[in-house]
Design an enzyme around this catalytic site. Structure first.
Site, PDB file in Angstrom:
ATOM      1  N   SER A 105     -43.972  -2.437   9.014  1.00  0.00           N
ATOM      2  CA  SER A 105     -42.611  -2.139   9.456  1.00  0.00           C
ATOM      3  C   SER A 105     -42.526  -0.823  10.212  1.00  0.00           C
ATOM      4  O   SER A 105     -43.092  -0.669  11.280  1.00  0.00           O
ATOM      5  CB  SER A 105     -41.676  -2.160   8.245  1.00  0.00           C
ATOM      6  OG  SER A 105     -40.332  -2.119   8.635  1.00  0.00           O
TER       7      SER A 105
ATOM      8  N   ASP B 290     -36.760  -1.400  14.547  1.00  0.00           N
ATOM      9  CA  ASP B 290     -37.911  -0.746  13.916  1.00  0.00           C
ATOM     10  C   ASP B 290     -39.176  -1.517  14.263  1.00  0.00           C
ATOM     11  O   ASP B 290     -39.150  -2.475  15.046  1.00  0.00           O
ATOM     12  CB  ASP B 290     -37.715  -0.591  12.406  1.00  0.00           C
ATOM     13  CG  ASP B 290     -37.919  -1.878  11.635  1.00  0.00           C
ATOM     14  OD1 ASP B 290     -37.707  -2.951  12.230  1.00  0.00           O
ATOM     15  OD2 ASP B 290     -38.271  -1.829  10.448  1.00  0.00           O
TER      16      ASP B 290
ATOM     17  N   ASP C  99     -41.242  -3.738  13.056  1.00  0.00           N
ATOM     18  CA  ASP C  99     -41.407  -5.194  12.945  1.00  0.00           C
ATOM     19  C   ASP C  99     -40.096  -5.931  13.167  1.00  0.00           C
ATOM     20  O   ASP C  99     -39.981  -7.115  12.888  1.00  0.00           O
ATOM     21  CB  ASP C  99     -42.019  -5.582  11.596  1.00  0.00           C
ATOM     22  CG  ASP C  99     -41.106  -5.283  10.420  1.00  0.00           C
ATOM     23  OD1 ASP C  99     -40.202  -4.437  10.570  1.00  0.00           O
ATOM     24  OD2 ASP C  99     -41.294  -5.873   9.344  1.00  0.00           O
TER      25      ASP C  99
ATOM     26  N   ASP D  33     -37.027  -5.750  11.769  1.00  0.00           N
ATOM     27  CA  ASP D  33     -36.129  -6.216  10.713  1.00  0.00           C
ATOM     28  C   ASP D  33     -35.019  -5.203  10.424  1.00  0.00           C
ATOM     29  O   ASP D  33     -34.196  -5.415   9.538  1.00  0.00           O
ATOM     30  CB  ASP D  33     -36.897  -6.569   9.431  1.00  0.00           C
ATOM     31  CG  ASP D  33     -37.553  -5.366   8.766  1.00  0.00           C
ATOM     32  OD1 ASP D  33     -37.532  -4.254   9.348  1.00  0.00           O
ATOM     33  OD2 ASP D  33     -38.103  -5.541   7.655  1.00  0.00           O
TER      34      ASP D  33
ATOM     35  N   GLU E 193     -28.027  -2.317   4.316  1.00  0.00           N
ATOM     36  CA  GLU E 193     -28.323  -0.955   3.908  1.00  0.00           C
ATOM     37  C   GLU E 193     -28.025  -0.043   5.091  1.00  0.00           C
ATOM     38  O   GLU E 193     -28.018  -0.474   6.242  1.00  0.00           O
ATOM     39  CB  GLU E 193     -29.780  -0.822   3.483  1.00  0.00           C
ATOM     40  CG  GLU E 193     -30.103  -1.569   2.203  1.00  0.00           C
ATOM     41  CD  GLU E 193     -31.535  -1.362   1.754  1.00  0.00           C
ATOM     42  OE1 GLU E 193     -31.732  -0.920   0.612  1.00  0.00           O
ATOM     43  OE2 GLU E 193     -32.457  -1.643   2.547  1.00  0.00           O
ATOM     44  N   ALA E 194     -27.812   1.242   4.811  1.00  0.00           N
ATOM     45  CA  ALA E 194     -27.512   2.186   5.882  1.00  0.00           C
ATOM     46  C   ALA E 194     -28.645   2.245   6.904  1.00  0.00           C
ATOM     47  O   ALA E 194     -28.415   2.528   8.083  1.00  0.00           O
ATOM     48  CB  ALA E 194     -27.264   3.572   5.292  1.00  0.00           C
ATOM     49  N   ASN E 195     -29.874   1.924   6.480  1.00  0.00           N
ATOM     50  CA  ASN E 195     -31.025   1.973   7.392  1.00  0.00           C
ATOM     51  C   ASN E 195     -31.032   0.852   8.429  1.00  0.00           C
ATOM     52  O   ASN E 195     -31.905   0.816   9.301  1.00  0.00           O
ATOM     53  CB  ASN E 195     -32.343   1.968   6.604  1.00  0.00           C
ATOM     54  CG  ASN E 195     -32.531   0.712   5.766  1.00  0.00           C
ATOM     55  OD1 ASN E 195     -31.988  -0.342   6.055  1.00  0.00           O
ATOM     56  ND2 ASN E 195     -33.309   0.841   4.696  1.00  0.00           N
TER      57      ASN E 195
END
Length: 504
Positions: free
Chosen positions: A67, A285, A287, A289, A402-404
Site C-alpha cells: 500500500s 495511495d 495500491d 485503496d 477513515e480520515a485517511n
C-alpha cells in the site's frame, strides 16, 4: 492430509525458510515487511489462501502489496469469498504459520488445522485463488512464491491476474463468486457505464464552480496511476489529468507523494506547485485503496487545504440522503432519511431503509457533528477497515470512511432487489422519484462494495460535484475541521504494543 500430499507440501515449504529473528503479525493490512525478507511468509499465505478456498468452496484472492509503505517494503493479504478481508477467525492461524520455525513445524500446523476445520483436500471440488501484485520491485518474485504455496495444496490452482490495484483484485473475487463478469475490462466497463448513467441524470441547468471541469490526480507513482490511464479510455464527461504516474523522472513510489503523505503532512506532493492554485486535486495511495482531495490556496504556501476521508464520506452521505428524500417526498412516508420499502411485489410487509454512517475515533469531531445535524445515524467502531466494513453491513446503506481516505458504501441485497423492482414499476414514468432510484442503483454499481477503492471513489466524487455544481472550495465549506495533528511513533517491536478498542 494423505502422506503423499504432506510430503509435497514439506518439500515445497523447505524451499522457503523463514528469516531468523523476525516475528510477523497479520493485521488489517495483512503481513508487511521488507520485500527481500517475505518469501517464506508469502509462500505460507499462499497455502492459507488455498485452504480458505477449499473450506469455503469458493474463489479466494491473494494480493502482493504494501500500500502506502516505501517501495522497499512489500506485503501479502488474503481476500475472502465476499471480496472483503480474511475473516478474523483465521488471523491467529495466519500468525502461527507465518512464525513457524521450520518447514516441519509449518506442515504440522497445517495438518492439524485441516483436521480441526474439516477441510477436504483433493475431493471433487477444485479450489481457485486469484493472485495479483502491484508495481513494487519485489512483487514478481513474491508472486512466484505465492503461486508455489497455492500449488502445494492438492486440488487448488492459482490464477495469475497480473498487475492490479488491491481493490481490483477484491472486486474480481467478489464478482467471480456472485457469478458476474470479473475481468479487468469488466471492471472498467462497470465503472464507466455507471458514471454514464449518473452523469446523464444531472440537473439540466446548473452553474459550475471554478475548476469544476477537471481533476488533477497524484498517482503516488504507483499502480493506481497505471490503471487510471486505462480507465480514462472508457470514460465520457469526466476530465482527469494524471501526475506522479511512475514514469521515468517522476520520482519513487510513495516518495513525498500519495494519499498517506498528503493526509499526514498536509503539504503539496511532488509535481504540484504554484501553478495549481485553486485546482481540484486528488491523491491516490500506492495500491489505490485510499483517496483524499486537496487544493492549493496560495502560491506562497507549501501547505494544502485537505479534503480527507471524513469530507468524502460527508459528500456521499449528502447525495445519498437527497436520493432517499426524493423517494420519500413522493411516497409521503413517515420519516426521512428512513424510507419504507413499500410496494415490494415479493413482500407485502414494509421495512425501513436504514442509512448508517460508520466512523472511528480518528474522525474529526466536526464531521460527526455536521452529519448528526443532518439527522443521520452515526456509529463508531475500533480503528481498522475490517471493523468499519463489518458494522456497515448491518444497514441497508452503510457508508464508512477513515480520515485517511479508505472507505466505501455498502448496499444490502434486500434494498437492491427492492430498488430494481420499484424501478420497473415506475418504468413508464419520468419522475424525479424514478431518477433517484436509478441514481442509487448506479451508485451501487459504481462503488466497489468489496473494499475501499480510490478509482471508483474518485469517479463518484467527480459525478457528485458535477451534479451539485460545486467547486472543491464549496465542498470544503460544509464544515470547518477541528484542530488536530497526527504523528507517527516508532516501536522496534510492534507486537508488544496492544491497544483497547476504546483507545482508537
Amino acid at each position: 492430509m494423505e502422506e503423499a500430499d504432506r510430503e509435497v507440501l514439506l518439500q515445497a515449504a523447505s524451499l522457503f525458510p523463514p528469516p531468523p529473528g523476525i516475528r510477523f503479525a497479520y493485521g488489517t493490512a495483512g503481513f508487511r515487511y521488507n520485500g527481500l525478507l517475505l518469501s517464506s511468509t508469502v509462500f505460507r499465505v499462499g497455502v492459507l489462501a488455498a485452504l480458505r478456498s477449499l473450506k469455503t468452496r469458493s474463489v479466494t484472492g491473494l494480493m502482493i502489496t504494501a500500500s502506502h509503505n516505501p517501495a522497499s517494503d512489500n506485503g501479502v493479504k488474503v481476500a475472502d469469498p465476499g471480496g472483503g478481508m480474511l475473516t478474523q477467525e483465521w488471523e491467529p492461524f495466519a500468525d502461527a504459520i507465518a512464525n513457524a520455525v521450520n518447514a516441519e513445524n509449518f506442515v504440522q500446523l497445517i495438518d492439524e488445522f485441516i483436521k480441526k476445520q474439516g477441510i477436504l483436500c483433493g475431493d471433487t471440488y477444485s479450489g481457485v485463488v486469484l493472485v495479483a501484485r502491484d508495481t513494487r520491485p519485489s512483487g514478481e518474485e513474491l508472486l512466484s512464491a505465492a503461486i508455489q504455496g497455492i500449488g502445494a495444496v492438492k486440488g487448488v490452482m492459482a490464477v495469475d491476474m497480473g498487475i492490479l490495484t488491491t481493490p481490483q483484485l477484491h472486486w474480481m473475487v467478489r464478482s467471480r463468486n456472485k457469478g458476474m463478469p470479473a475481468t479487468e475490462s469488466d471492471y472498467y466497463m462497470q465503472l464507466s457505464s455507471s458514471v454514464k448513467i449518473l452523469m446523464s441524470a444531472r440537473p439540466k441547468v446548473q452553474k459550475l464552480g471554478p475548476h469544476i471541469e477537471g481533476v488533477v490526480v497524484d498517482g503516488a507513482n504507483g499502480v493506481g496511476a497505471k490503471k487510471l490511464y486505462t480507465l480514462q479510455q472508457f470514460l465520457e464527461g469526466i476530465e482527469v489529468n494524471i501526475r506522479n504516474s511512475g514514469r521515468e523522472g517522476e520520482g519513487g513510489l510513495n516518495d513525498s507523494v500519495g494519499a498517506d503523505f498528503v493526509q499526514k503532512e498536509k503539504i503539496t506532493p511532488s509535481g504540484f506547485g504554484g501553478d495549481d492554485v485553486g485546482k481540484r486535486c486528488a491523491s491516490l495511495d500506492g495500491d489505490a485503496d485510499r483517496l483524499v482531495y486537496f487544493y492549493i490556496s496560495s502560491p506562497e504556501k507549501k501547505g494544502v487545504e485537505l479534503i480527507d476521508g471524513d469530507k468524502i464520506l460527508t459528500l456521499f452521505a449528502i447525495f445519498i440522503k437527497q436520493q432517499l428524500d426524493s423517494i420519500y417526498n413522493q411516497e409521503k412516508m413517515e420519516s426521512s432519511p428512513a424510507v419504507r420499502l413499500a410496494q415490494n411485489p415479493s413482500n407485502e410487509e414494509c421495512h425501513s431503509i436504514a442509512l448508517g454512517i460508520v466512523q472511528t475515533a480518528y474522525a474529526n469531531g466536526a464531521s460527526t457533528r455536521y452529519l448528526r445535524e443532518l439527522g443521520l445515524e452515526i456509529v463508531f467502531t475500533s480503528t481498522g477497515v475490517k471493523y468499519l466494513h463489518e458494522k456497515a453491513t448491518e444497514y441497508d446503506i452503510g457508508i464508512y470512511f477513515e480520515a485517511n481516505g479508505h472507505g466505501t458504501i455498502l448496499f444490502s441485497e434486500k434494498l437492491l432487489l427492492w430498488l430494481k423492482a420499484f424501478n420497473e414499476e415506475l418504468s413508464s414514468a419520468s419522475t424525479e422519484q424514478r431518477r433517484a432510484v436509478q441514481r442509487l442503483l448506479a451508485i451501487s454499481s459504481l462503488i466497489n462494495q468489496a473494499v475501499g477503492d480510490a478509482l471508483s471513489g474518485l469517479l463518484l466524487v467527480e459525478v457528485i460535484l458535477h451534479y451539485m455544481g460545486w467547486s472543491i472550495q464549496t465542498w470544503n465549506t460544509l464544515y470547518q475541521d477541528l484542530p488536530s495533528r497526527q504523528l507517527k511513533v516508532g516501536f522496534s517491536v510492534l507486537y508488544v504494543l496492544v491497544s483497547l478498542w476504546s483507545f482508537t
